[in-house]
Motif scaffolding. Structure first.
Motif, short mmCIF file in Angstrom:
data_model
loop_
_atom_site.label_atom_id
_atom_site.label_comp_id
_atom_site.label_asym_id
_atom_site.label_seq_id
_atom_site.Cartn_x
_atom_site.Cartn_y
_atom_site.Cartn_z
N GLU A 109 43.25 18.33 27.81
CA GLU A 109 43.58 19.15 26.65
C GLU A 109 44.31 20.39 27.16
O GLU A 109 43.85 21.09 28.06
CB GLU A 109 42.28 19.55 25.93
N MET A 110 45.48 20.66 26.63
CA MET A 110 46.37 21.66 27.19
C MET A 110 45.75 23.06 27.24
O MET A 110 45.97 23.81 28.19
CB MET A 110 47.68 21.70 26.40
N GLY A 111 44.97 23.40 26.25
CA GLY A 111 44.33 24.72 26.25
C GLY A 111 43.35 24.85 27.40
O GLY A 111 43.32 25.87 28.11
N GLN A 112 42.53 23.82 27.60
CA GLN A 112 41.57 23.84 28.70
C GLN A 112 42.27 23.83 30.05
O GLN A 112 41.84 24.50 30.99
CB GLN A 112 40.63 22.64 28.58
N LEU A 113 43.36 23.04 30.15
CA LEU A 113 44.09 22.97 31.42
C LEU A 113 44.70 24.33 31.78
O LEU A 113 44.63 24.77 32.93
CB LEU A 113 45.18 21.90 31.33
N SER A 114 45.31 24.99 30.80
CA SER A 114 45.90 26.31 31.03
C SER A 114 44.84 27.31 31.47
O SER A 114 45.05 28.11 32.39
CB SER A 114 46.61 26.79 29.77
N SER A 115 43.68 27.26 30.81
CA SER A 115 42.59 28.17 31.16
C SER A 115 42.08 27.89 32.57
O SER A 115 41.78 28.83 33.33
CB SER A 115 41.46 28.01 30.14
N ALA A 116 41.98 26.61 32.95
CA ALA A 116 41.50 26.26 34.28
C ALA A 116 42.48 26.72 35.36
O ALA A 116 42.08 27.23 36.42
CB ALA A 116 41.29 24.74 34.37
N GLU A 117 43.79 26.55 35.11
CA GLU A 117 44.79 27.00 36.09
C GLU A 117 44.78 28.52 36.23
O GLU A 117 44.93 29.06 37.33
CB GLU A 117 46.17 26.51 35.66
N ARG A 175 42.20 30.42 35.81
CA ARG A 175 40.98 30.77 36.56
C ARG A 175 41.21 30.61 38.06
O ARG A 175 40.74 31.42 38.86
CB ARG A 175 39.83 29.90 36.09
N VAL A 176 41.94 29.56 38.46
CA VAL A 176 42.25 29.34 39.88
C VAL A 176 43.10 30.48 40.41
O VAL A 176 42.86 31.02 41.51
CB VAL A 176 42.95 27.99 40.09
N SER A 177 44.11 30.89 39.65
CA SER A 177 44.99 31.97 40.09
C SER A 177 44.21 33.27 40.27
O SER A 177 44.40 34.00 41.26
CB SER A 177 46.12 32.16 39.08
N VAL A 178 43.35 33.59 39.31
CA VAL A 178 42.55 34.81 39.38
C VAL A 178 41.62 34.76 40.59
O VAL A 178 41.44 35.76 41.31
CB VAL A 178 41.75 35.01 38.08
N ALA A 179 41.02 33.59 40.85
CA ALA A 179 40.12 33.44 41.99
C ALA A 179 40.86 33.62 43.31
O ALA A 179 40.33 34.19 44.27
CB ALA A 179 39.43 32.08 41.94
N GLU A 180 42.10 33.13 43.39
CA GLU A 180 42.91 33.29 44.62
C GLU A 180 43.24 34.76 44.85
O GLU A 180 43.17 35.26 45.99
CB GLU A 180 44.19 32.47 44.51
N ILE A 181 43.61 35.48 43.79
CA ILE A 181 43.91 36.91 43.91
C ILE A 181 42.67 37.67 44.37
O ILE A 181 42.73 38.53 45.26
CB ILE A 181 44.43 37.47 42.57
N SER A 182 41.53 37.35 43.75
CA SER A 182 40.28 38.03 44.11
C SER A 182 39.89 37.74 45.56
O SER A 182 39.43 38.63 46.28
CB SER A 182 39.17 37.58 43.15
N LEU A 183 40.10 36.50 46.00
CA LEU A 183 39.76 36.13 47.37
C LEU A 183 40.64 36.88 48.37
O LEU A 183 40.16 37.36 49.41
CB LEU A 183 39.90 34.62 47.56
N ASP A 184 41.95 36.99 48.07
CA ASP A 184 42.85 37.71 48.97
C ASP A 184 42.43 39.17 49.12
O ASP A 184 42.40 39.73 50.24
CB ASP A 184 44.29 37.65 48.44
N GLN A 185 42.09 39.80 48.02
CA GLN A 185 41.67 41.19 48.07
C GLN A 185 40.36 41.34 48.86
O GLN A 185 40.22 42.24 49.69
CB GLN A 185 41.51 41.76 46.66
N THR A 186 39.41 40.46 48.58
CA THR A 186 38.12 40.54 49.27
C THR A 186 38.28 40.28 50.76
O THR A 186 37.61 40.92 51.59
CB THR A 186 37.15 39.49 48.67
N ASN A 209 34.98 26.55 43.09
CA ASN A 209 34.51 26.14 41.77
C ASN A 209 35.65 26.08 40.77
O ASN A 209 35.71 25.18 39.92
CB ASN A 209 33.43 27.11 41.26
N ALA A 210 36.57 27.05 40.84
CA ALA A 210 37.71 27.07 39.91
C ALA A 210 38.60 25.86 40.14
O ALA A 210 39.09 25.24 39.19
CB ALA A 210 38.50 28.36 40.09
N LYS A 211 38.83 25.48 41.42
CA LYS A 211 39.65 24.31 41.72
C LYS A 211 38.99 23.02 41.24
O LYS A 211 39.64 22.13 40.70
CB LYS A 211 39.93 24.23 43.22
N GLU A 212 37.68 22.92 41.44
CA GLU A 212 36.96 21.72 40.99
C GLU A 212 36.96 21.63 39.47
O GLU A 212 37.08 20.54 38.91
CB GLU A 212 35.53 21.74 41.52
N ASN A 213 36.82 22.77 38.81
CA ASN A 213 36.87 22.76 37.34
C ASN A 213 38.24 22.28 36.86
O ASN A 213 38.33 21.53 35.88
CB ASN A 213 36.59 24.17 36.82
#
Length: 293
Positions: free
Chosen positions: A42-50, A52-63, A100-104
């Protein structure tokens, strides 16, 4: 005659049937894959999942950058051990959040993650050992998550069959569990199957104004006989029996109140007019045609 254990196998996820591995008549083991489903995201869920992955990558780089600074200062003795451990814990949390974001996102796109392939909801598996009786799906069919409205693949244990029938209220009082039953099936010529009565319904049902009681019997099927699900059968149950007794056609017996009589020929053979004497007799069992005298 029907299988005692018959189940419907339904998909646990919505999507498109990509492969069907079994067909009606084949045997299947518990856990064996019958078909696979390809998830349509479902396109809405797919966009939200992608996202979430981008936000998690940004957060990981900063941390990670913060931890690298903390680690360098810790080696110089400027930062305490406690602060260093807190930084390392934060890094691990950020790494886990990205995983978790990638698996989702994998679940949204494919219905399964690479880490849990053996638990995939996209694989429709049999829940029992038995024979496949019906496969209503084909490759390309759309299916939805298991519910009471969509069809499922029927799997049954054909080695454990049950006869289900109805008995008139005038006869049900003569029946009890464990009575031997003889089954004749119209589709199987010259085959008589043994069965054992195991259930007599305590409640009646009305069929066209006739009161009937449901009965069930466990069928014993020889190895060389294949009984298909849904065969029509007639059951015969011996309630009482007599051997070596005198019988007469029941139509020749005269009933008067509580007494029964027969008429015996008394005239000589060849006489112009036959004469009879009326004799009272005691009767026994009757099968509706012949009666014990």
């Amino acid at each position: 005659v029907e299988p005692r254990d018959e189940v419907l196998i339904k998909p646990q996820i919505s999507g498109i049937v990509s492969d069907v591995y079994k067909e009606a008549g084949q045997m299947v083991r518990k856990g064996e894959v019958i078909a696979t489903v390809k998830v349509v995201p479902e396109m809405g869920q797919l966009s939200s999942a992608e996202s979430r992955v981008s936000v998690a990558e940004i957060s990981l780089d900063q941390t990670r950058r913060e931890f690298d600074r903390t680690e360098a200062l810790h080696k110089k003795g400027v930062v305490s051990d406690e602060e260093y451990e807190q930084g390392r814990t934060a890094l691990r949390k950020a790494q886990e959040e990205l995983q978790n974001a990638k698996e989702n996102m994998e679940i949204v796109k494919n219905g399964i993650t690479s880490r849990y392939k053996e638990l995939s909801n996209t694989q429709i598996r049999s829940t029992i050992d038995g024979m496949i009786l019906d496969v209503p799906i084909k490759v390309g069919n759309s299916v939805i998550q298991a519910n009471t409205f969509n069809d499922g693949t029927t799997v049954a244990d054909m080695s454990n069959m049950l006869f289900r029938g109805n008995v008139d209220e005038t006869d049900v009082g003569k029946l009890h569990e464990t009575m031997p039953v003889k089954l004749t099936i119209g589709a199987l010529q010259n085959v008589e199957l043994d069965a054992l009565l195991e259930y007599v319904s305590p409640k009646a049902t009305e069929d066209n104004g006739v009161i009937m009681f449901e009965v069930k019997a466990a069928v014993k099927i020889p190895e060389n006989v294949f009984v298909r699900a849904g065969y029509s059968a007639n059951a015969s149950i011996v309630i009482q029996s007599r051997e070596g007794v005198l019988t007469l056609p029941e139509s020749t017996v005269e009933f008067e109140g509580d007494k029964t009589y027969v008429h015996m020929l008394t005239s000589a053979e060849g006489a112009e007019e036959q004469t009879f004497d009326k004799h009272e007799v005691k009767i026994g069992l009757s099968d509706g045609i012949n009666i014990e005298l």
